[in-house]
Design a protein around this motif. Sequence first.
Motif: not given
Length: 357
Positions: A78-105
């Motif tokens: 989420h912090q990386k998103c902000w640093l790259h100018g992407i405005v989003t909330d932490r919950e959205t990032v959490r859900i996307l990570l779960q979907l895109l990288d469930g094994e890593g989570v």
Amino acid sequence: MDCEYIEDYFKRGFTTDEILNLLADSHGVVLSKRTLERILSKKQLWRRKNKTDVAEVATFIEQQLETSGQCHGYRWMHQKCWLHGIVTDRETVRILLQLLDGEGVDLRSRNRLRRRIYHSCGPNYVWHIDGYDKLKPFGIAISGCIDGFSRKMIWLEAYKTNKDPKIIAGYFMDAVINAGGCPARLRLDLGTENGHMAEMQQFLHFSENQAETDNVTFGPSTGNQRIERWWLTLRSECVQFWMDLFDKLSVDGYFSDNFLDKVRQIHNSRSPHGRPSILHAVPHLYGGRDCLHHVDLEKVQVCLDECVFKDFPCDEDVFHICVDLMSEYNLKLTNDVFETVNLYIALRQLINNELDH
């Protein structure tokens, strides 16, 4: 008023109160909260409005997952998103990570840590210094220094060695010059690479009008709590990716360990919660004080004369050969990890072909 640093602080995820404190303490600019909010609104900087499209956020996360971002948890991502100018909330990032990288989570969620208690008077009271050798088999030796109170990195340097005492002393003196002084104490291990730095710390503190103080603490690396904990973060958030990448190069036959391949919220009851940069810049908000010891410039120059600074990242002859080959074959250096790997393989093959002839 130049508002560039306001935008920078906002994009780094600082709250309005944190931005106001940084402006006042670091820039001498005193604003009301309402004035700051008007400036942010004028620059269209909002945290809950004009959010980036979820598809764009997902694309960015997918790109990060192709490199060392695959090591990140949702807070770091989420912090990386902000640093790259992407405005989003932490919950959205959490859900996307779960979907895109469930094994890593799942892998990250199994970590457990029994924490020790740490106490420091304020920023620059103790600098913790150590070397990191996980990438040393591939010729990359890392040296790091972290402020004990704020957890701000004072330096993080990669070079072909982290055992040369004059190189380490050079890192230290660069940090002293940038900070405008030296810390009250250094925490070091007993390695010979720290000898010059320890002597310089004592020399910079020495005064005929003051009694000698204990400003260097030696001990085993395993007891150097602050920097060891940061190495764990570095491993999980970054270095593991590079270890895997270099291991693959080795398995594929592109690394043989010869001269050509070598490139040579904190749950702690006595440690304040907060962002390292804020803790370091405005420690009085957290019950601390800046312990920086201001030094004599003549002493600094004496120390600099005893230092060695980084030059070539690898063998000097190999470096110049690579530069010439890149010019001859129009090869470009990029910031893309995998294109850089391809460049390395191409240069390696060209040099080996020349050696075979």
